[in-house]
Enzyme design. Structure first.
Site, PDB file in Angstrom:
ATOM      1  N   ASP A  29       0.825  -1.219   0.000  1.00 35.45           N
ATOM      2  CA  ASP A  29       0.000   0.000   0.000  1.00 35.45           C
ATOM      3  C   ASP A  29       0.853   1.260   0.000  1.00 35.45           C
ATOM      4  O   ASP A  29       1.785   1.372   0.795  1.00 35.45           O
ATOM      5  CB  ASP A  29      -0.850   0.041   1.284  1.00 35.45           C
ATOM      6  CG  ASP A  29      -1.946  -1.013   1.290  1.00 35.45           C
ATOM      7  OD1 ASP A  29      -2.468  -1.330   0.213  1.00 35.45           O
ATOM      8  OD2 ASP A  29      -2.280  -1.499   2.390  1.00 35.45           O
ATOM      9  N   HIS A  63     -16.067   5.613   2.389  1.00 39.48           N
ATOM     10  CA  HIS A  63     -16.091   6.752   3.310  1.00 39.48           C
ATOM     11  C   HIS A  63     -17.499   7.075   3.764  1.00 39.48           C
ATOM     12  O   HIS A  63     -17.707   7.930   4.611  1.00 39.48           O
ATOM     13  CB  HIS A  63     -15.436   7.970   2.654  1.00 39.48           C
ATOM     14  CG  HIS A  63     -14.014   7.682   2.261  1.00 39.48           C
ATOM     15  ND1 HIS A  63     -13.684   7.206   1.014  1.00 39.48           N
ATOM     16  CD2 HIS A  63     -12.869   7.749   2.958  1.00 39.48           C
ATOM     17  CE1 HIS A  63     -12.385   7.015   0.971  1.00 39.48           C
ATOM     18  NE2 HIS A  63     -11.861   7.330   2.130  1.00 39.48           N
TER      19      HIS A  63
HETATM   20  N1  GLN Z   1      -4.613  -2.119   3.410  1.00 38.65           N
HETATM   21  C1  GLN Z   1      -5.068  -0.978   4.123  1.00 38.65           C
HETATM   22  C2  GLN Z   1      -6.479  -1.198   4.607  1.00 38.65           C
HETATM   23  O1  GLN Z   1      -7.228  -1.824   3.949  1.00 38.65           O
HETATM   24  C3  GLN Z   1      -5.017   0.272   3.279  1.00 38.65           C
HETATM   25  C4  GLN Z   1      -5.409   1.488   4.076  1.00 38.65           C
HETATM   26  C5  GLN Z   1      -5.289   2.801   3.347  1.00 38.65           C
HETATM   27  O2  GLN Z   1      -5.334   2.890   2.162  1.00 38.65           O
HETATM   28  N2  GLN Z   1      -5.140   3.864   4.075  1.00 38.65           N
HETATM   29  O3  GLN Z   1      -6.884  -0.729   5.650  1.00 38.65           O
END
Ligand code: GLN
Ligand code: ZN
Length: 754
Positions: free
Chosen positions: A602, A697
C-alpha cells in the site's frame, strides 16, 4: 518601521491543542455522545488553554500565539470568522452544533470535504466559496481568546489564517476564481485588526503558508496589494505574516516591502534559501523558524546559532521560533515513560522545543555564557546521537549499494500477466478488497487486554486467528475471488511495521492531531532500518491455510511508512526510503517463499509527500517510485504485486503510478467517477487496475446496479483483462452489516458483467 520596544525574541507559530493527555478529544467526543454539555466542554477547553499559556509564559516566550486552539480545525474556524460556513448548515441552531455539522455532517447535511494541509498529515476542512458568498466578520473567538490570555498577563499574539491562504485552500463552488474575492475580505481583516488592537494586541500573526507554493504573477501581485492595504490601515497591531513548510524565494523581499512589521520564515523546510534575502530586510522582524515544528529532533546549537547570527548581523531584528506550529508534535517528553534514555536525550517535543527556542534566543542576544549549561547538554546529546551505532548498520548499507540499479521486475508487465494468470486462473473482473475488514469491538477489546496484561500474547494471537478465520469464511461465502486476512492484528498500518523493524521507536503518549478528534502516534525512525524477523508471514499463511482461493499478503509501502513517521533528519529522505524498501522487499520474498502468490504494497501517502514546489517534484517522484520498485522487485515474475493508492487528486503523480510497475493498482475512484482511468490511459498506463466502485467513506450501501454501472463505465476506458472490481479503500472503519451487503453487490455486479 518597527518600533524597537515592540519586537520580541522568542516565540512559536502555534501550540498543540488536543490536551497533553488528549483531554480535548475526550471532551468533544463526550459532547457528541450527549454525555457532556456545551458549557462543560467550554470549561475543559478553557482549562487546557489556561494551563498551556501559563506554562508557555513560564518557559520564557516573550510573544505567545493565541487563537491556535480549535475544537476541530483552524481553517474551519477561519470560515466561521469570515461568515463563510456553507448555506446548508446555517439553519442548524446552536453555534457549536452548527460548527460540528460543518465538520462532520449530520443525518441531513453533508460535511465540508477534508484534505491534507500542505505536505503534512494534518487534514483541514475545505471551505466552500463562490462569487456570491457574502462574507461577514464574526470575531468572537479570537477576541475571547485574546482577552483570556491578556487577563493571565500573557504577551499574546492572536493568530488567524491570512486572507490569501484562506482563499487558496477553499473550493470554488461555481468555478469562479476565488482570488477575485481577496479585495472583499480585506475590510473584514481591517476591522478584525482594529478590534484586536483595541483589545490590547500588540502583534497579530496572519498565517500565509500558501506563499511557499508556486504562485502566478497575478497571485503575487494580489498578495502584495492586499498586504500593502492591510499595512496601511490606521488602527492596527504590528503584523507578522507567518509562512512555513518551504522557502519563500522572490516573495520574501516583495512582502517585506509591503510594510508589514514581521515575516516568519521556515529555515527547516526552506533550508538556507531565504537567509540572504532575510538578512537584507533591515526594517522587518524576521521570525526565524529554526526549531523543527514538524519533527522531533533536538536542535543542534552549533548549526542553528551561526545561521541566527548571520541573520542578525544583517541588521534586522530576529526572533527565534519554531519552523511551523507545534500542532504537529506531541506536547512533551515528560509523558514518555518507556523511551530508552539515550534516544530520549536526542528528542524535543513541544515543551522541549519551547525551551530550546528560549535557549537559542538567550545565546543569540546575551551570549552563550548565559545558557552555557543548557548548550552543553544540547551539544552532548547531538554528538551522542551522531555516534550511536544504530545509525549506521553496515550490512544494510552494503546490501543497498549492491542492489543499486537492480530494482526492476525481470519480465515486462504483459509477460508477467500471462504467467500470473496461468497460475491464478482468475475470472474476468476479479473481485477483491483493499485489506482491512471492520475493526470490531472484539478486536479492540483484545488489544486493550493485551496492553493491560489481562491476556498474554498467545491468547491474543489465538483471538486474532479466530478473527481471520471468520473473515476468510465470510469472503468465501460472499464469493470474492482474491481474499485478504483482514488485518485484525494491526492497530495502524504504519505503527504495526514500525514496532517490528529495527531503527524505529514507539512513544506511549506522542499523540498529534490528524483531524478533528482523530489523533495519531507517529513512530520515530531514528536509525538504519533492519528487519529482525518476518512481520506478516504467520498471519498470511494462516489465512491461506483456510482457503483454496488466493490470499493477498498485505504490506505498507516505504513512502507511506516514511510519511507517517518522524524521520531522521541526518540523511536524505531518499536514503531512508531505500532502507525501509529493503525491509519490505525481504518481507515480500519471505511471503512468496511461504506460498503467498499475491502481495499488496500500500502507498496511500505517495501523493502526500509530493513537494509543494513544482521544481522539486520530479526528483521526489523519481526516488519514491524507485523505493517502491526496490520493495517489490525481489519476487519472481509469477508473483502478482498489487498496490493501493487513495486520499488524493492523482493529477501530478499519474506518471509515477505507471512507474510503480505494480501488476495491479487499486485506486480511489468511487467519488471521482472514474476520471482517473482516462488520466491513467493518457499517461500510457497498461497494467491491471481496480478503480474503487464502492465508496467506503460513506455508510451508504451501493446497489448492484450502481456498481454494475461504475464497472461498465470503467470498461469503456480499460479492457476487461485488466480491470478489477474492488472498494476504494480498506473496510476497517465500516460496520460489518454494511460491508457484507456492499460486497455481495460488488460480486453480483462483477458476475453479471462477465
Ligand atoms: N490495506 C489498508 C487497509 O485496507 C489500506 C489502508 C489505506 O489505504 N489507508 O486498511
Ligand atoms: Zn486507501
Amino acid at each position: 518601521m518597527l518600533n524597537p520596544d515592540n519586537t520580541f525574541t522568542a516565540t512559536v507559530l502555534g501550540l498543540p491543542r488536543i490536551g497533553p493527555d488528549r483531554e480535548l478529544k475526550r471532551a468533544i467526543e463526550a459532547y457528541w455522545a450527549g454525555r457532556l454539555d456545551a458549557a462543560a466542554l467550554h470549561a475543559v477547553a478553557a482549562g487546557l488553554r489556561t494551563a498551556q499559556l501559563t506554562a508557555v509564559r513560564e518557559a520564557g516566550l516573550d510573544s505567545v500565539p493565541v487563537g491556535t486552539f480549535s475544537y476541530y480545525d483552524h481553517v474551519l474556524d477561519t470560515a466561521v470568522l469570515l461568515g463563510a460556513l456553507p448555506e446548508r448548515v446555517r439553519p442548524i441552531t446552536g453555534e457549536l452544533d452548527r460548527y460540528f455539522a460543518a465538520a462532520r455532517g449530520t443525518a441531513e447535511v453533508a460535511p465540508l470535504e477534508m484534505t491534507k494541509w500542505f505536505d503534512t498529515n494534518y487534514h483541514y476542512l475545505v471551505p466552500e466559496l463562490s462569487a456570491a458568498t457574502e462574507f461577514s466578520l464574526h470575531p468572537e473567538k479570537p477576541l475571547a481568546e485574546l482577552k483570556e490570555a491578556l487577563a493571565l498577563g500573557i504577551p499574546a499574539r492572536p493568530v488567524v489564517v491570512g486572507p490569501f491562504t484562506f482563499l487558496k485552500l477553499a473550493k470554488s463552488l461555481d468555478g469562479s476564481d476565488l482570488l477575485e474575492r481577496l479585495p472583499d475580505l480585506l475590510p473584514l481583516y481591517e476591522q478584525l485588526l482594529a478590534l484586536l488592537a483595541e483589545a490590547g494586541a500588540r502583534w497579530v500573526q496572519l498565517d500565509e503558508p500558501a506563499l511557499v507554493t508556486d504562485l502566478s504573477a497575478t497571485e503575487q501581485a494580489a498578495v502584495y496589494t492586499a498586504y500593502r492595504r492591510l499595512a496601511a490601515a490606521a488602527n492596527r497591531p504590528a503584523l507578522l505574516v507567518a509562512t512555513y513548510f518551504g522557502r519563500l524565494g522572490e516573495v520574501l523581499p516583495a512582502l517585506a516591502d509591503t510594510g508589514v512589521e514581521g515575516i516568519a520564515v521556515d529555515l527547516v523546510a526552506g533550508g538556507d534559501a531565504d537567509i540572504a534575502a532575510a538578512q537584507s530586510m533591515t526594517g522587518t522582524l524576521i521570525v526565524a523558524g529554526i526549531a523543527d515544528g514538524y519533527n522531533v529532533w533536538r536542535v543542534d546549537p552549533d548549526r542553528a546559532l551561526p545561521r541566527l547570527r548571520q541573520l542578525r548581523d544583517g541588521g534586522a531584528p530576529v526572533a527565534v521560533s519554531s519552523s511551523c506550529s507545534l500542532l504537529h508534535v506531541p506536547y512533551s517528553l515528560d509523558a514518555e515513560t518507556d523511551l530508552e534514555p539515550r534516544l530520549r536525550s536526542w528528542l524535543a517535543f513541544g515543551a522541549e522545543k519551547i525551551a530550546e527556542i528560549r535557549m537559542l534566543a538567550t545565546a543569540l542576544y546575551e551570549g552563550q555564557d548565559a545558557v552555557a549549561e543548557q548548550l552543553d547538554i544540547a551539544r552532548t546529546a547531538v554528538l551522542d546521537r551522531r555516534a550511536d551505532r544504530r545509525l549506521r548498520v553496515e550490512a544494510v548499507r552494503a546490501r543497498l549499494a549492491e542492489l543499486d540499479g537492480d530494482a526492476v521486475r525481470r519480465a515486462p508487465a504483459d509477460e508477467r500477466r500471462v504467467l500470473q494468470q496461468g497460475l491464478l486462473n482468475l475470472p474476468l473482473l476479479p473481485t477483491t478488497t483493499i485489506g482491512s475488514f471492520p475493526q470490531t469491538s472484539r478486536i479492540r477489546i483484545a488489544r486493550a487486554e493485551l496492553r493491560r496484561g489481562a491476556i498474554d500474547q498467545a491468547e491474543y494471537d489465538s483471538r486474532m486467528r479466530e478473527e481471520i478465520a471468520e473473515v476468510i469464511a465470510l469472503q468465501e461465502e460472499i464469493g470474492l475471488d482474491v481474499l485478504v486476512h483482514g488485518e485484525p492484528e494491526r492497530n495502524d498500518m504504519v505503527q504495526y511495521f514500525a514496532e517490528q523493524l529495527g531503527g524505529f521507536a514507539a512513544t506511549v503518549n506522542g499523540w498529534v492531531q490528524s483531524y478533528g478528534t482523530r489523533c495519531v502516534r507517529p513512530p520515530i525512525l531514528f536509525g538504519d532500518v533492519t528487519r529482525p524477523a518476518a512481520m506478516t508471514v504467520g498471519w498470511s499463511t494462516y489465512a491461506q491455510s483456510l482457503t483454496g482461493k488466493p490470499v493477498k499478503g498485505m504490506l505498507t509501502g516505504p513512502v507511506t511508512i516514511l510519511a507517517w513517521s518522524y524521520i531522521r533528519d541526518d540523511q536524505p529522505l531518499s536514503d531512508t526510503a531505500r532502507q525501509i524498501a529493503l525491509a519490505i522487499r525481504d518481507e515480500t520474498v519471505d511471503l512468496e517463499a511461504a506460498g503467498i502468490g499475491i502481495i499488496q504494497v500500500d502507498e496511500p501517502a505517495l501523493r502526500e509527500l509530493l513537494p509543494l514546489r513544482r521544481a522539486d517534484q520530479a526528483a521526489y517522484l523519481a526516488w519514491a517510485v524507485d523505493a517502491f520498485r526496490l520493495s517489490t522487485s525481489g519476487v519472481a515474475d509469477t508473483t502478482q504485486i498489487h498496490t493501493h493508492l487513495c486520499y488524493s487528486e492523482f493529477g501530478e503523480i499519474i506518471g509515477a503510478i505507471t512507474g510503480l510497475d505494480a501488476d495491479v493498482t487499486s485506486i480511489e475512484a468511487a467519488r471521482s467517477h472514474m476520471e482517473v482511468l482516462d488520466d491513467l490511459n493518457a499517461a500510457g498506463f497498461d497494467l491491471g487496475v481496480g478503480p474503487g466502485v464502492y465508496d467506503i467513506h460513506s455508510p451508504r450501501v451501493p446497489s448492484t446496479q450502481e456498481i454494475e454501472q461504475s464497472l461498465a463505465l470503467a470498461l469503456k476506458a480499460v479492457p476487461a483483462e485488466r480491470l478489477w472490481a474492488n472498494p476504494d479503500c480498506g473496510l476497517k472503519t465500516r460496520r460489518t452489516e454494511e460491508v457484507v451487503t456492499s460486497l455481495q453487490h460488488l460480486v453480483a455486479a462483477a458476475r453479471a458483467l462477465r
